[in-house]
Design a protein around this motif. Structure first.
Motif, PDB file in Angstrom:
ATOM      1  N   GLY A  19       0.802  -1.214   0.000  1.00  0.00           N
ATOM      2  CA  GLY A  19       0.000   0.000   0.000  1.00  0.00           C
ATOM      3  C   GLY A  19       0.835   1.263   0.000  1.00  0.00           C
ATOM      4  N   ALA A  20       0.208   2.373  -0.351  1.00  0.00           N
ATOM      5  CA  ALA A  20       0.791   3.714  -0.294  1.00  0.00           C
ATOM      6  C   ALA A  20       2.131   3.801  -1.010  1.00  0.00           C
ATOM      7  CB  ALA A  20       0.966   4.135   1.167  1.00  0.00           C
ATOM      8  N   GLY A  21       2.247   3.056  -2.172  1.00  0.00           N
ATOM      9  CA  GLY A  21       3.466   3.144  -2.980  1.00  0.00           C
ATOM     10  C   GLY A  21       4.687   2.521  -2.331  1.00  0.00           C
ATOM     11  N   GLU A  22       4.484   1.706  -1.329  1.00  0.00           N
ATOM     12  CA  GLU A  22       5.629   1.062  -0.678  1.00  0.00           C
ATOM     13  C   GLU A  22       5.980  -0.236  -1.382  1.00  0.00           C
ATOM     14  OE1 GLU A  22       4.605   0.531   3.429  1.00  0.00           O
ATOM     15  OE2 GLU A  22       5.745   2.327   3.943  1.00  0.00           O
ATOM     16  N   GLU A  23       7.221  -0.627  -1.239  1.00  0.00           N
ATOM     17  CA  GLU A  23       7.674  -1.870  -1.844  1.00  0.00           C
ATOM     18  C   GLU A  23       8.706  -2.493  -0.922  1.00  0.00           C
ATOM     19  OE1 GLU A  23       9.722  -1.240  -5.537  1.00  0.00           O
ATOM     20  OE2 GLU A  23       9.505  -3.331  -6.147  1.00  0.00           O
ATOM     21  N   ARG A  24       8.750  -3.804  -0.907  1.00  0.00           N
ATOM     22  CA  ARG A  24       9.786  -4.446  -0.103  1.00  0.00           C
ATOM     23  C   ARG A  24      11.162  -4.073  -0.632  1.00  0.00           C
ATOM     24  NH1 ARG A  24       8.882  -7.984   3.823  1.00  0.00           N
ATOM     25  NH2 ARG A  24       6.740  -8.686   3.908  1.00  0.00           N
ATOM     26  N   VAL A  66      21.056   1.951   8.475  1.00  0.00           N
ATOM     27  CA  VAL A  66      21.289   0.579   8.003  1.00  0.00           C
ATOM     28  C   VAL A  66      19.945  -0.141   7.897  1.00  0.00           C
ATOM     29  CG1 VAL A  66      22.372  -1.628   8.550  1.00  0.00           C
ATOM     30  CG2 VAL A  66      23.609   0.508   8.956  1.00  0.00           C
ATOM     31  N   ALA A  67      19.713  -0.759   6.731  1.00  0.00           N
ATOM     32  CA  ALA A  67      18.421  -1.412   6.471  1.00  0.00           C
ATOM     33  C   ALA A  67      18.332  -2.749   7.199  1.00  0.00           C
ATOM     34  CB  ALA A  67      18.268  -1.629   4.965  1.00  0.00           C
ATOM     35  N   VAL A  68      17.099  -3.198   7.388  1.00  0.00           N
ATOM     36  CA  VAL A  68      16.877  -4.501   8.021  1.00  0.00           C
ATOM     37  C   VAL A  68      16.043  -5.372   7.080  1.00  0.00           C
ATOM     38  CG1 VAL A  68      17.047  -3.735  10.420  1.00  0.00           C
ATOM     39  CG2 VAL A  68      14.840  -3.621   9.238  1.00  0.00           C
ATOM     40  N   LEU A  69      16.160  -6.690   7.275  1.00  0.00           N
ATOM     41  CA  LEU A  69      15.409  -7.635   6.444  1.00  0.00           C
ATOM     42  C   LEU A  69      13.911  -7.398   6.620  1.00  0.00           C
ATOM     43  CD1 LEU A  69      17.467 -10.894   7.019  1.00  0.00           C
ATOM     44  CD2 LEU A  69      17.136  -9.694   4.848  1.00  0.00           C
ATOM     45  N   GLY A  70      13.182  -7.449   5.515  1.00  0.00           N
ATOM     46  CA  GLY A  70      11.732  -7.282   5.590  1.00  0.00           C
ATOM     47  C   GLY A  70      11.289  -5.830   5.515  1.00  0.00           C
ATOM     48  N   GLN A  71      12.237  -4.929   5.481  1.00  0.00           N
ATOM     49  CA  GLN A  71      11.904  -3.492   5.470  1.00  0.00           C
ATOM     50  C   GLN A  71      11.198  -3.106   4.164  1.00  0.00           C
ATOM     51  OE1 GLN A  71      15.233  -1.106   6.588  1.00  0.00           O
ATOM     52  NE2 GLN A  71      14.312   0.820   5.934  1.00  0.00           N
ATOM     53  N   LYS A  72      10.315  -2.120   4.260  1.00  0.00           N
ATOM     54  CA  LYS A  72       9.674  -1.575   3.060  1.00  0.00           C
ATOM     55  C   LYS A  72      10.209  -0.180   2.788  1.00  0.00           C
ATOM     56  CE  LYS A  72       5.525  -4.240   3.625  1.00  0.00           C
ATOM     57  NZ  LYS A  72       4.212  -4.230   4.250  1.00  0.00           N
ATOM     58  N   ILE A  73      10.185   0.194   1.526  1.00  0.00           N
ATOM     59  CA  ILE A  73      10.640   1.545   1.164  1.00  0.00           C
ATOM     60  C   ILE A  73       9.639   2.180   0.208  1.00  0.00           C
ATOM     61  CG2 ILE A  73      13.106   1.052   1.405  1.00  0.00           C
ATOM     62  CD1 ILE A  73      12.818   1.221  -1.878  1.00  0.00           C
ATOM     63  N   ARG A  74       9.816   3.474  -0.034  1.00  0.00           N
ATOM     64  CA  ARG A  74       8.998   4.179  -1.028  1.00  0.00           C
ATOM     65  C   ARG A  74       9.898   4.486  -2.215  1.00  0.00           C
ATOM     66  NH1 ARG A  74       7.989   8.998   2.716  1.00  0.00           N
ATOM     67  NH2 ARG A  74      10.154   8.434   2.967  1.00  0.00           N
ATOM     68  N   PRO A  75       9.809   3.670  -3.294  1.00  0.00           N
ATOM     69  CA  PRO A  75      10.693   3.895  -4.447  1.00  0.00           C
ATOM     70  C   PRO A  75      10.531   5.314  -4.984  1.00  0.00           C
ATOM     71  CG  PRO A  75       9.492   1.841  -4.691  1.00  0.00           C
ATOM     72  CD  PRO A  75       8.893   2.544  -3.507  1.00  0.00           C
ATOM     73  N   GLY A  76      11.648   5.924  -5.318  1.00  0.00           N
ATOM     74  CA  GLY A  76      11.600   7.283  -5.852  1.00  0.00           C
ATOM     75  C   GLY A  76      11.609   8.335  -4.757  1.00  0.00           C
ATOM     76  N   LYS A  77      11.319   7.935  -3.532  1.00  0.00           N
ATOM     77  CA  LYS A  77      11.324   8.901  -2.427  1.00  0.00           C
ATOM     78  C   LYS A  77      12.478   8.602  -1.474  1.00  0.00           C
ATOM     79  CE  LYS A  77       6.521  10.212  -2.468  1.00  0.00           C
ATOM     80  NZ  LYS A  77       5.224   9.691  -2.113  1.00  0.00           N
ATOM     81  N   ASP A  78      12.571   7.333  -1.057  1.00  0.00           N
ATOM     82  CA  ASP A  78      13.654   6.979  -0.129  1.00  0.00           C
ATOM     83  C   ASP A  78      14.975   6.834  -0.884  1.00  0.00           C
ATOM     84  OD1 ASP A  78      12.023   6.896   2.126  1.00  0.00           O
ATOM     85  OD2 ASP A  78      11.321   4.890   1.592  1.00  0.00           O
TER      86      ASP A  78
END
Ligand code: URA
Length: 258
Positions: free
Chosen positions: A10-15, A46-58
């Motif tokens: 949701g909300a443009g997030e991606e694993r 530092v990222a963690v396993l399972g984290q989601k991000i917002r492509p193009g924003k993060d």
């Protein structure tokens, strides 16, 4: 949507792992290792396993370099010669298969492994989804090998191989195995496996008392090495790529008829 292509949340997030694989950083399995080793940061943390991000924003960095997002997928078939590592880099300075790919316009990585001393069909791509489908045993994509072993022809060894070999405490299911050619002292076998443990075919042969002299991968699913010369490479056709996706889909649905 093809198997393995995960939906965006949701909300443009991606694993994060999906984003990294889609961006051609490495295969899905390997990107998890990069994350676990602390080599990936998101917005400076530092990222963690399972984290989601917002492509193009993060802002996502791997080893301090920014990752750009989706790029044109590239699919290459290489006839790997012995004496090359099927990795992108070697701390010991040995030759890697990437050194054979002059003129390829984007970063690609090998699909699965082929031992340093082994030869034959190696796929390279920046498509992390296809890499996942071809290497995860649940999709049952069969890799076929020719293997030359020292010793006499003994059909009971084939029966033993097919009955399920225990490797590392786990039973490995061999899809098919048969003798193809041979002399008194050396036999050529053809072995098909869909699992991908390190040195799998060598372990299978050793477990029945055969010493491996030479190992060559002939096929990955429907894709054949054919007459491609040692050290040469070519792009896959769209039809070949589609056939690989289709093979993984069939495997997932349990439609294999070996
Ligand atoms: N099995 C092996 O033993 N080695 C390879 O490179 C591939 C399969």
């Amino acid at each position: 949507m093809k198997e393995g292509q995960l939906k965006q949340d949701g909300a443009g997030e991606e694993r994060l792992s999906r984003f990294l694989a889609r961006s051609g950083v490495a295969s899905r399995r390997h990107v998890d290792e990069l994350i676990a080793k602390g080599r990936v940061t998101v917005n400076g943390r530092v990222a963690v396993l399972g984290q989601k991000i917002r492509p193009g924003k993060d802002i996502v960095l791997v080893d301090g370099r920014e990752v750009g997002g989706a790029q044109k997928p590239i699919y290459i078939m290489l006839h790997k010669p012995p004496g090359y590592l099927s990795t992108c880099a070697d701390p010991r300075g040995r030759k890697t298969v990437l050194s054979l790919l002059e003129g390829v316009p984007a970063r690609v990585f090998p699909v699965g492994r082929l031992d340093y001393d082994a030869e034959g069909l190696l796929l390279l791509t920046n498509d992390g989804d296809l890499t996942y489908l071809l290497t995860h045993p649940k999709y049952r994509v069969i890799k076929e090998y020719a293997v030359w072993v020292a010793g006499p022809r003994d059909e009971s060894k084939i029966r033993e191989i097919l009955s399920g070999i225990i490797i590392g405490g786990k039973r490995v299911q061999v899809d098919y195995a048969r003798f193809r050619n041979g002399s008194d002292r050396v036999q050529e076998l053809v072995i098909g496996v869909h699992e991908g443990q390190k040195h799998l075919v060598k372990h299978i042969c050793h477990s029945v008392g055969y010493e491996v002299k030479r190992l060559k991968r002939l096929k990955i699913g429907p894709l054949r090495l054919g007459s491609l010369k040692r050290g040469a490479w070519r792009y896959l056709s769209p039809g070949e790529v589609e056939a690989l996706y289709e093979e993984a889909r069939k495997g997932w649905e349990g439609e294999h008829d070996n």
